[in-house]
Design a protein around this motif. Sequence first.
Motif, PDB file in Angstrom:
ATOM      1  N   SER A  52       0.483   4.543  31.406  1.00 25.47           N
ATOM      2  CA  SER A  52       1.210   3.676  30.469  1.00 25.47           C
ATOM      3  C   SER A  52       0.470   2.359  30.261  1.00 25.47           C
ATOM      4  O   SER A  52       0.428   1.842  29.140  1.00 25.47           O
ATOM      5  CB  SER A  52       2.618   3.390  30.999  1.00 25.47           C
ATOM      6  N   GLY A  56      -0.622   0.985  26.750  1.00 26.95           N
ATOM      7  CA  GLY A  56       0.001  -0.293  26.392  1.00 26.95           C
ATOM      8  C   GLY A  56      -1.024  -1.374  26.125  1.00 26.95           C
ATOM      9  O   GLY A  56      -0.857  -2.216  25.237  1.00 26.95           O
ATOM     10  N   THR A  81       9.301   0.324  30.033  1.00 23.96           N
ATOM     11  CA  THR A  81       8.798   1.653  30.407  1.00 23.96           C
ATOM     12  C   THR A  81       9.691   2.276  31.487  1.00 23.96           C
ATOM     13  O   THR A  81      10.234   1.571  32.338  1.00 23.96           O
ATOM     14  CB  THR A  81       7.332   1.598  30.888  1.00 23.96           C
ATOM     15  N   THR A  91       4.001  -2.646  35.389  1.00 25.19           N
ATOM     16  CA  THR A  91       3.031  -2.303  34.331  1.00 25.19           C
ATOM     17  C   THR A  91       2.665  -3.562  33.546  1.00 25.19           C
ATOM     18  O   THR A  91       1.531  -3.704  33.081  1.00 25.19           O
ATOM     19  CB  THR A  91       3.627  -1.215  33.420  1.00 25.19           C
ATOM     20  N   ASP A 108       8.551  -5.848  34.008  1.00 24.08           N
ATOM     21  CA  ASP A 108       8.966  -4.631  33.298  1.00 24.08           C
ATOM     22  C   ASP A 108      10.476  -4.625  33.088  1.00 24.08           C
ATOM     23  O   ASP A 108      11.228  -5.211  33.877  1.00 24.08           O
ATOM     24  CB  ASP A 108       8.613  -3.375  34.117  1.00 24.08           C
ATOM     25  N   GLU A 141       4.882   4.694  27.302  1.00 24.75           N
ATOM     26  CA  GLU A 141       5.458   5.803  28.072  1.00 24.75           C
ATOM     27  C   GLU A 141       4.515   7.003  28.164  1.00 24.75           C
ATOM     28  O   GLU A 141       3.841   7.348  27.184  1.00 24.75           O
ATOM     29  CB  GLU A 141       6.737   6.312  27.399  1.00 24.75           C
ATOM     30  N   ASP A 160       4.041  11.149  24.212  1.00 27.36           N
ATOM     31  CA  ASP A 160       3.512   9.962  24.886  1.00 27.36           C
ATOM     32  C   ASP A 160       2.966   8.968  23.855  1.00 27.36           C
ATOM     33  O   ASP A 160       2.550   9.366  22.766  1.00 27.36           O
ATOM     34  CB  ASP A 160       2.377  10.363  25.831  1.00 27.36           C
ATOM     35  N   ALA A 162       2.339   4.312  22.925  1.00 25.51           N
ATOM     36  CA  ALA A 162       2.670   2.915  23.195  1.00 25.51           C
ATOM     37  C   ALA A 162       2.705   2.124  21.903  1.00 25.51           C
ATOM     38  O   ALA A 162       1.986   2.429  20.947  1.00 25.51           O
ATOM     39  CB  ALA A 162       1.636   2.299  24.144  1.00 25.51           C
TER      40      ALA A 162
END
Length: 319
Positions: A52, A56, A81, A91, A108, A141, A160, A162
């Motif tokens: 992630s 990100g 996330t 993250t 987060d 994610e 998946d 970001a």
Amino acid sequence: MFAALIGTGSYLPGHPVGNEDLAARGIDTNDEWIVTRTGIRSRHLAESGTTSSEMGLIAAQRALEMAGIAASELDLIIVATSTPDFIFPSTACLIQGKLGNKGAAAFDVQAVCAGFTYALGIAEKFIRSGGHKKALVIGAEVFSRILDWRDRGTCVLFGDGAGAVVLAASDKPGILASAMHADGSQNGILNVPGQICGGQITGDPFLRMDGQAVFKFAVRVLADVAQEVCQAAGLQPSEIDWLVPHQANIRIIEATGKKLGVDRSKVIVTVDRHGNTSAASVPLALDEAVRDGRIQRGHKVLVEGVGGGFTWGAALFEF
Ligand code: ACO
């Protein structure tokens, strides 16, 4: 003092994986079932080593570039996330380190698919309080990691990716209203009920869902929270230029739009190509519509999300 959106960015890993590709990988499903029930035609799935924070970071760099500011200018970094790289550090701290920013507050937010709307509302409040001036808000994610690929009822729904936005304190609008809510009594209808304890997995480490209960709950709260932010901003839903809803299922998106009286042509849809990317879904859709020119400066945009918890939230802003 407003929190104004000054940049957006996003990232999708690898190539699109179509419904028939999933069937070819041995999942007992087909394109017709998935498209009819969800509107999903393909999704992006990260390679096993992709995290992630890596996705990100790229979304954040693209948003910073559009905003025209350096990472060193940020004083707040929030990442939404449910699939963090590690239990800790956050993250947000990992992305901060990769961006080379030092000193910004970084943390987060865990509100699953409503995470981005929560993070946006939190950043807005930090900025409006006067304590922070420039915020990076990311949804990132890798849901493919928490899917049970033997459960065809859930594994076909997710993808998946970001997305990110940069917010800055401004005397011009800005986020006009935001809202966030939760109902913890509904924790059982969508969850990953597992944990690591003493080096062992306890409980169940995969996503579990009561699809029909989620469907009904989502349509109700998404319409309610959209009405709430419109009312707070003194606008009717019909006065919104763009609705950017959580991209879980085209039928939820259409039912919500209909309940609100928002014309289908004003609804941004990416679920057909992204699947449900949880906290990344709204900023991914937002960035696509900004970059292809549909969302323009001065437009009024309503973003909203709903997810496990259950959690839900929305923000109405003038771009
Ligand atoms: N391919 C083919 N058949 C399937 C698949 C699949 N991928 N998955 C389930 N089926 C079968 C089931 O086994 C069942 O077969 P049976 O009747 O022989 O037992 C049949 O299809 C119907 O299954 P249901 O689960 O009852 O299907 P339903 O019509 O409820 O649709 C769905 C399931 C699409 C998940 C629906 O409930 C839904 O859209 N719910 C919303 C959930 C959602 O969007 N979640 C996203 C995460 S939550 C969030 O982001 C807020």
